[in-house]
Motif scaffolding. Structure first.
Motif, PDB file in Angstrom:
ATOM      1  N   ALA A 175       3.040   4.636  11.273  1.00 46.77           N
ATOM      2  CA  ALA A 175       2.841   3.222  11.618  1.00 46.77           C
ATOM      3  C   ALA A 175       2.060   2.496  10.528  1.00 46.77           C
ATOM      4  O   ALA A 175       2.359   1.344  10.197  1.00 46.77           O
ATOM      5  N   GLN A 176       1.055   3.159   9.965  1.00 49.35           N
ATOM      6  CA  GLN A 176       0.262   2.535   8.903  1.00 49.35           C
ATOM      7  C   GLN A 176       1.075   2.341   7.630  1.00 49.35           C
ATOM      8  O   GLN A 176       0.964   1.307   6.963  1.00 49.35           O
ATOM      9  N   ILE A 177       1.898   3.331   7.300  1.00 51.39           N
ATOM     10  CA  ILE A 177       2.759   3.205   6.119  1.00 51.39           C
ATOM     11  C   ILE A 177       3.724   2.044   6.291  1.00 51.39           C
ATOM     12  O   ILE A 177       3.906   1.219   5.382  1.00 51.39           O
ATOM     13  N   VAL A 178       4.340   1.957   7.464  1.00 49.47           N
ATOM     14  CA  VAL A 178       5.299   0.879   7.726  1.00 49.47           C
ATOM     15  C   VAL A 178       4.613  -0.479   7.688  1.00 49.47           C
ATOM     16  O   VAL A 178       5.108  -1.429   7.072  1.00 49.47           O
ATOM     17  N   ALA A 179       3.442  -0.587   8.337  1.00 47.72           N
ATOM     18  CA  ALA A 179       2.732  -1.870   8.384  1.00 47.72           C
ATOM     19  C   ALA A 179       2.287  -2.300   6.996  1.00 47.72           C
ATOM     20  O   ALA A 179       2.452  -3.467   6.608  1.00 47.72           O
ATOM     21  N   PHE A 180       1.723  -1.377   6.228  1.00 46.04           N
ATOM     22  CA  PHE A 180       1.205  -1.724   4.899  1.00 46.04           C
ATOM     23  C   PHE A 180       2.326  -2.179   3.976  1.00 46.04           C
ATOM     24  O   PHE A 180       2.232  -3.230   3.327  1.00 46.04           O
ATOM     25  N   HIS A 181       3.400  -1.416   3.919  1.00 44.05           N
ATOM     26  CA  HIS A 181       4.484  -1.754   2.995  1.00 44.05           C
ATOM     27  C   HIS A 181       5.322  -2.927   3.501  1.00 44.05           C
ATOM     28  O   HIS A 181       5.954  -3.619   2.692  1.00 44.05           O
ATOM     29  N   ALA A 236       3.911  -5.549   4.844  1.00 45.44           N
ATOM     30  CA  ALA A 236       3.122  -6.683   4.337  1.00 45.44           C
ATOM     31  C   ALA A 236       3.361  -6.897   2.852  1.00 45.44           C
ATOM     32  O   ALA A 236       3.495  -8.039   2.387  1.00 45.44           O
ATOM     33  N   ILE A 237       3.432  -5.806   2.092  1.00 45.73           N
ATOM     34  CA  ILE A 237       3.715  -5.916   0.658  1.00 45.73           C
ATOM     35  C   ILE A 237       5.104  -6.503   0.430  1.00 45.73           C
ATOM     36  O   ILE A 237       5.306  -7.355  -0.448  1.00 45.73           O
ATOM     37  N   ALA A 238       6.084  -6.059   1.224  1.00 49.61           N
ATOM     38  CA  ALA A 238       7.450  -6.569   1.078  1.00 49.61           C
ATOM     39  C   ALA A 238       7.523  -8.059   1.399  1.00 49.61           C
ATOM     40  O   ALA A 238       8.181  -8.829   0.681  1.00 49.61           O
ATOM     41  N   LEU A 239       6.846  -8.489   2.472  1.00 46.55           N
ATOM     42  CA  LEU A 239       6.848  -9.912   2.826  1.00 46.55           C
ATOM     43  C   LEU A 239       6.175 -10.742   1.743  1.00 46.55           C
ATOM     44  O   LEU A 239       6.643 -11.837   1.405  1.00 46.55           O
ATOM     45  N   ALA A 240       5.074 -10.228   1.185  1.00 48.55           N
ATOM     46  CA  ALA A 240       4.408 -10.944   0.091  1.00 48.55           C
ATOM     47  C   ALA A 240       5.307 -11.027  -1.131  1.00 48.55           C
ATOM     48  O   ALA A 240       5.374 -12.068  -1.804  1.00 48.55           O
ATOM     49  N   GLY A 241       6.027  -9.939  -1.420  1.00 49.28           N
ATOM     50  CA  GLY A 241       6.956  -9.947  -2.545  1.00 49.28           C
ATOM     51  C   GLY A 241       8.089 -10.938  -2.345  1.00 49.28           C
ATOM     52  O   GLY A 241       8.479 -11.659  -3.275  1.00 49.28           O
ATOM     53  N   LEU A 242       8.620 -11.003  -1.128  1.00 46.04           N
ATOM     54  CA  LEU A 242       9.688 -11.960  -0.831  1.00 46.04           C
ATOM     55  C   LEU A 242       9.185 -13.399  -0.925  1.00 46.04           C
ATOM     56  O   LEU A 242       9.903 -14.285  -1.402  1.00 46.04           O
ATOM     57  N   VAL A 296      -4.522 -10.844   6.180  1.00 46.96           N
ATOM     58  CA  VAL A 296      -3.663  -9.781   6.713  1.00 46.96           C
ATOM     59  C   VAL A 296      -3.942  -8.455   6.001  1.00 46.96           C
ATOM     60  O   VAL A 296      -4.076  -7.399   6.645  1.00 46.96           O
ATOM     61  N   MET A 297      -4.034  -8.493   4.658  1.00 46.68           N
ATOM     62  CA  MET A 297      -4.267  -7.264   3.914  1.00 46.68           C
ATOM     63  C   MET A 297      -5.651  -6.681   4.217  1.00 46.68           C
ATOM     64  O   MET A 297      -5.813  -5.459   4.303  1.00 46.68           O
TER      65      MET A 297
END
Length: 202
Positions: free
Chosen positions: A83-89, A91-97, A144-145
């Motif tokens: 769950a932590q891996i999914v949540a963290f990445h 957030a990174i993916a949304l920031a990248g988009l 969020v981060m």
């Protein structure tokens, strides 16, 4: 070379630079995000989190050396749940988009200048979007981060007393950039109004 040709060449060069940077960013996100997920999921020490700890946790300091109440530390995390891996990445993916979306808006704006029609309602909207993303998006991302890092630290980090992830919601650079973009948007909007008034009187 006259001024018009030089200006057109400069705008074209800027457009090409923004376009190349945009597609390199797309490629970087497409390659870097899966690599980051795999690395986080398979590493023995998947990440370190920057936090602050009480200075007393450092032990005894040399004579006459004063320490602040809290000091910055990089705290290793040895385990992350799925769950932590999914949540963290995520957030990174949304920031990248969001970053790619902002650069696409900038590319469209420079493209309209290159085409000779900068004063348009589309460009006013683009400038307002870019300004809003800096003004609102930056603190939201930081919040969020920080929340995700706090969650990971308290559930998967070492047992340290009074460890804390500080939130830096304010950036003078982001604020200044946002204000410049929003002011420029109003200048463009005013330019459109003046042009329409002139056309109506002709």
């Amino acid at each position: 070379m006259n001024n018009t040709s030089g200006s057109r060449l400069s705008v074209t060069s800027l457009y090409l630079f923004v376009t190349v940077f945009f597609w390199l960013s797309v490629l970087g996100l497409a390659i870097g995000l899966p690599a980051g997920i795999i690395g986080t999921a398979t590493s023995d020490h998947p990440m370190s989190i920057h936090a602050t700890v009480p200075a007393k946790t450092l032990g005894d300091l040399p004579w006459r050396v004063d320490a602040p109440d809290r000091v910055a530390a990089s705290i290793p995390i040895d385990h992350l749940s799925t769950a932590q891996i999914v949540a963290f990445h995520s957030a990174i993916a949304l920031a990248g988009l969001a970053f790619l979306f902002a650069f696409w808006q900038l590319r469209q704006l420079v493209g309209s200048v290159r085409a000779g029609d900068p004063f348009s309602t589309d460009n006013v909207r683009r400038l307002r979007i870019l300004g809003g993303m800096l003004l609102i998006g930056f603190p939201v991302f930081q919040y969020v981060m920080a929340g995700l890092n706090e969650w990971i630290l308290t559930t998967g980090g070492p047992d340290l007393p009074s460890v804390r992830v500080d939130i830096d919601l304010f950036s003078i650079t982001a604020l200044f950039g946002a204000l410049c973009l929003l002011v420029l948007a109003e200048v463009f909007a005013r330019g459109i109004t003046l042009r329409e008034d002139v056309e109506a009187t002709v």
